[in-house]
Design a protein around this motif. Structure first.
Motif, PDB file in Angstrom:
ATOM      1  N   PHE A  96       0.839  -1.197   0.000  1.00  0.00           N
ATOM      2  CA  PHE A  96       0.000   0.000   0.000  1.00  0.00           C
ATOM      3  C   PHE A  96       0.874   1.247   0.000  1.00  0.00           C
ATOM      4  N   ILE A  97       0.551   2.199  -0.880  1.00  0.00           N
ATOM      5  CA  ILE A  97       1.299   3.451  -0.964  1.00  0.00           C
ATOM      6  C   ILE A  97       0.592   4.498  -0.105  1.00  0.00           C
ATOM      7  N   ALA A  98       1.299   4.997   0.882  1.00  0.00           N
ATOM      8  CA  ALA A  98       0.745   6.050   1.728  1.00  0.00           C
ATOM      9  C   ALA A  98       0.704   7.374   0.965  1.00  0.00           C
ATOM     10  N   ASP A  99      -0.235   8.210   1.323  1.00  0.00           N
ATOM     11  CA  ASP A  99      -0.324   9.550   0.752  1.00  0.00           C
ATOM     12  C   ASP A  99       0.686  10.423   1.498  1.00  0.00           C
ATOM     13  N   ALA A 100       1.932  10.352   1.060  1.00  0.00           N
ATOM     14  CA  ALA A 100       3.027  10.949   1.816  1.00  0.00           C
ATOM     15  C   ALA A 100       2.882  12.461   1.947  1.00  0.00           C
ATOM     16  N   GLN A 101       2.435  13.112   0.899  1.00  0.00           N
ATOM     17  CA  GLN A 101       2.307  14.567   0.962  1.00  0.00           C
ATOM     18  C   GLN A 101       1.245  14.982   1.979  1.00  0.00           C
ATOM     19  N   GLU A 102       0.107  14.315   1.953  1.00  0.00           N
ATOM     20  CA  GLU A 102      -0.981  14.671   2.866  1.00  0.00           C
ATOM     21  C   GLU A 102      -0.635  14.304   4.308  1.00  0.00           C
ATOM     22  N   LEU A 103      -0.042  13.140   4.519  1.00  0.00           N
ATOM     23  CA  LEU A 103       0.313  12.733   5.877  1.00  0.00           C
ATOM     24  C   LEU A 103       1.404  13.645   6.455  1.00  0.00           C
ATOM     25  N   THR A 104       2.327  14.068   5.619  1.00  0.00           N
ATOM     26  CA  THR A 104       3.347  15.011   6.078  1.00  0.00           C
ATOM     27  C   THR A 104       2.704  16.337   6.484  1.00  0.00           C
ATOM     28  N   ARG A 105       1.762  16.809   5.695  1.00  0.00           N
ATOM     29  CA  ARG A 105       1.078  18.062   6.030  1.00  0.00           C
ATOM     30  C   ARG A 105       0.358  17.954   7.365  1.00  0.00           C
ATOM     31  N   ILE A 106      -0.325  16.825   7.596  1.00  0.00           N
ATOM     32  CA  ILE A 106      -1.062  16.647   8.848  1.00  0.00           C
ATOM     33  C   ILE A 106      -0.108  16.675  10.041  1.00  0.00           C
ATOM     34  N   ALA A 107       1.015  15.984   9.912  1.00  0.00           N
ATOM     35  CA  ALA A 107       1.995  15.971  10.999  1.00  0.00           C
ATOM     36  C   ALA A 107       2.559  17.367  11.245  1.00  0.00           C
ATOM     37  N   HIS A 108       2.870  18.079  10.177  1.00  0.00           N
ATOM     38  CA  HIS A 108       3.408  19.429  10.316  1.00  0.00           C
ATOM     39  C   HIS A 108       2.402  20.375  10.971  1.00  0.00           C
ATOM     40  N   ASP A 109       1.141  20.226  10.623  1.00  0.00           N
ATOM     41  CA  ASP A 109       0.112  21.072  11.230  1.00  0.00           C
ATOM     42  C   ASP A 109       0.051  20.883  12.746  1.00  0.00           C
ATOM     43  N   ALA A 110       0.458  19.693  13.205  1.00  0.00           N
ATOM     44  CA  ALA A 110       0.487  19.408  14.647  1.00  0.00           C
ATOM     45  C   ALA A 110       1.832  19.773  15.279  1.00  0.00           C
ATOM     46  N   GLY A 111       2.748  20.297  14.483  1.00  0.00           N
ATOM     47  CA  GLY A 111       4.055  20.672  15.014  1.00  0.00           C
ATOM     48  C   GLY A 111       5.050  19.531  15.094  1.00  0.00           C
ATOM     49  N   ALA A 112       4.752  18.393  14.481  1.00  0.00           N
ATOM     50  CA  ALA A 112       5.622  17.218  14.534  1.00  0.00           C
ATOM     51  C   ALA A 112       6.561  17.186  13.336  1.00  0.00           C
ATOM     52  N   LEU A 113       7.661  16.498  13.503  1.00  0.00           N
ATOM     53  CA  LEU A 113       8.527  16.143  12.392  1.00  0.00           C
ATOM     54  C   LEU A 113       8.119  14.764  11.870  1.00  0.00           C
ATOM     55  N   VAL A 114       8.459  14.495  10.603  1.00  0.00           N
ATOM     56  CA  VAL A 114       8.105  13.214   9.983  1.00  0.00           C
ATOM     57  C   VAL A 114       9.364  12.565   9.421  1.00  0.00           C
ATOM     58  N   LEU A 115       9.505  11.268   9.706  1.00  0.00           N
ATOM     59  CA  LEU A 115      10.597  10.460   9.170  1.00  0.00           C
ATOM     60  C   LEU A 115       9.979   9.369   8.298  1.00  0.00           C
ATOM     61  N   TRP A 116      10.304   9.410   7.007  1.00  0.00           N
ATOM     62  CA  TRP A 116       9.745   8.442   6.056  1.00  0.00           C
ATOM     63  C   TRP A 116      10.743   7.311   5.794  1.00  0.00           C
ATOM     64  N   ASP A 117      10.249   6.074   5.834  1.00  0.00           N
ATOM     65  CA  ASP A 117      11.020   4.906   5.431  1.00  0.00           C
ATOM     66  C   ASP A 117      10.687   4.641   3.967  1.00  0.00           C
ATOM     67  N   LEU A 118      11.690   4.770   3.097  1.00  0.00           N
ATOM     68  CA  LEU A 118      11.507   4.639   1.649  1.00  0.00           C
ATOM     69  C   LEU A 118      12.052   3.327   1.098  1.00  0.00           C
ATOM     70  N   ASP A 171      11.323  16.790  -1.829  1.00  0.00           N
ATOM     71  CA  ASP A 171      11.272  18.240  -1.646  1.00  0.00           C
ATOM     72  C   ASP A 171       9.853  18.781  -1.808  1.00  0.00           C
ATOM     73  N   ARG A 172       9.196  18.381  -2.866  1.00  0.00           N
ATOM     74  CA  ARG A 172       7.850  18.903  -3.123  1.00  0.00           C
ATOM     75  C   ARG A 172       6.864  18.491  -2.038  1.00  0.00           C
ATOM     76  N   TRP A 173       7.052  17.285  -1.481  1.00  0.00           N
ATOM     77  CA  TRP A 173       6.163  16.820  -0.416  1.00  0.00           C
ATOM     78  C   TRP A 173       6.598  17.326   0.965  1.00  0.00           C
ATOM     79  N   GLU A 174       7.649  18.113   0.990  1.00  0.00           N
ATOM     80  CA  GLU A 174       8.131  18.769   2.207  1.00  0.00           C
ATOM     81  C   GLU A 174       8.540  17.782   3.301  1.00  0.00           C
ATOM     82  N   PHE A 175       9.251  16.731   2.877  1.00  0.00           N
ATOM     83  CA  PHE A 175       9.792  15.790   3.850  1.00  0.00           C
ATOM     84  C   PHE A 175      10.739  16.512   4.803  1.00  0.00           C
ATOM     85  N   ASP A 176      10.760  16.051   6.041  1.00  0.00           N
ATOM     86  CA  ASP A 176      11.791  16.469   6.987  1.00  0.00           C
ATOM     87  C   ASP A 176      12.989  15.536   6.876  1.00  0.00           C
TER      88      ASP A 176
END
Length: 417
Positions: A187-209, A221-226
């Motif tokens: 399953f492919i996560a919606d990385a851009q949307e999930l990153t936005r949700i985490a950022h809105d809460a003040g959290a950092l996000v670490l993605w396993d690719l 970059d476009r999805w604003e990964f931390d």
């Protein structure tokens, strides 16, 4: 002729990436390789490159090899991964340690940075189907830092939804750790949307690719990964245990302090000073001597991906997995097999999991017949299809063998053999 076989042969003739297959060792044999998402085939040119490196660079130059060429190689290959695989600008990606060690470094750096900013942020959000090493590392970090884990329960055929993450994060969240492509279901996560949700809460996000890199397009970059980590021995064909890569967004380079301080991460590598002064670049996240010889082999596949483009790689990946599902529906569905991956190709990565209680035994027997999938509990036969080295006819042969073996196992269990 079997129409499904005829279709496979038509697809192979029309495949714009088919010429890459002959560049891989063993791809022209009768062995069916369904495990490219665990360990990719070696490119023949990679073997030549490694041998040339051993003889000429290491053997010929010895310690003189530690000039700018070797010192810059982890960053040069990192930039190539950034450019060709994860759409990240230069200076943000580096080759380093194993995935587990890099995950620890980045997660611990993120937690420490968040706690320094706000001591109340003591929660790490992770889902229960996250790849095991990630969960184990995070459990250890929680123990070390006094943080606690907030678990998200997910459907094993899917992954974390935006609604689930929005419910889980809040003022107490320091870090969210997610897989972009589920190691089990694909399953492919919606990385851009999930990153936005985490950022809105003040959290950092670490993605396993790990199950994305080289199979599914990523736009770091476009999805604003931390932060992100990924292995190189799957679709990037770096070889068993080849070093992983780390991505750190450039504005975090001077904010986060990584926990494993070593001389290769210092501001002046050869100053040999009395105290540790971290570099103000991605080099800050390097610790010890870079594994130069271990990162050589992946260069061949990175060059192929850069030449072909991730869009073409992804298009073939979708076609291969869709064909595998069609075969499974036609041949294995009547035997009780169900699909454990998303049927919608927009939600599915580069592998397919087929569910049946007999699949552990089926996997073992297939290996004896030179058909190599892998197995994941509960009852999952996992088929990993590397777009550069897998043909459609190979998929046909492998699923046909799976049908034969599953019938044998079921007949034996029913006492009919």
């Amino acid at each position: 002729m079997d129409p499904l076989l005829a279709y496979a042969r038509r697809m192979d003739r029309a495949d714009g990436l088919a010429h890459y297959r002959k560049r891989f060792v063993g791809a022209d044999s009768e062995l069916v390789y369904f495990d490219g998402n665990s360990l990719g085939r070696p490119p023949a040119a990679a073997i030549e490159r490694v041998e040339r490196f051993m003889r000429e660079e290491w053997g010929g130059r010895l310690i003189r090899g530690w000039d700018e060429a070797w010192l810059q190689l982890p960053y040069e290959i990192g930039d190539q991964i950034g450019r060709a695989v994860i759409a990240a600008k230069a200076g943000q990606t580096v080759i380093g340690d194993s995935t587990t060690v890099l995950l620890y470094k980045l997660a611990r750096a993120a937690i420490d940075g968040q706690l320094a900013r706000d001591p109340q942020r003591r929660e790490i959000v992770v889902d229960r189907d996250n790849i095991p090493t990630d969960r184990y590392v995070l459990e250890g970090i929680a123990h070390e830092t006094g943080c606690h884990l907030r678990w998200i329960d997910v459907d094993l055929t899917r992954g974390v939804s935006s609604e689930q993450l929005a419910e889980a994060v809040g003022p107490q969240t320091a870090l969210v750790v997610l897989n972009h492509v589920s190691y089990r279901s694909a399953f492919i996560a919606d990385a851009q949307e999930l990153t936005r949700i985490a950022h809105d809460a003040g959290a950092l996000v670490l993605w396993d690719l790990c199950h994305s890199a080289g199979s599914v397009p990523v736009h770091a970059d476009r999805w604003e990964f931390d932060l992100a980590v990924g292995c190189t021995y799957k679709y990037l064909n770096g070889g068993p245990g080849s070093p992983a890569f780390a991505y750190v967004r450039d504005d975090l380079h001077t904010v986060l302090r990584q926990p494993i301080q070593g001389w290769f991460g210092t501001a002046d590598l050869f100053a040999m000073g009395p105290e540790y002064v971290p570099a103000r670049s991605i080099r800050r996240f390097v610790s010890g001597t870079s594994p130069i010889s271990a990162m050589i082999a992946m260069r061949e596949t990175l060059a192929m991906i850069e030449e072909a483009g991730m869009a073409a790689v992804r298009a073939k990946s979708v076609a291969l997995t869709s064909y595998a599902i069609d075969l499974a529906d036609a041949w294995l569905g009547p035997l009780g097999v169900t699909l454990g991956s998303p049927r919608d190709p927009e939600e599915r990565g580069g592998h397919v999991i087929l569910q049946h209680p007999a699949m552990r035994e089926v996997t073992a027997r297939l290996w004896q017949r030179d058909v190599i999938p892998d197995y994941r509990d509960v009852g999952g036969l996992r088929i990993g299809l590397a777009p550069l080295s897998t043909s459609f006819e190979e998929v046909h042969r492998g699923l046909d063998a799976t049908r034969v073996v599953l019938r044998e196992v079921l007949a034996e269990r029913a006492g009919l053999a």
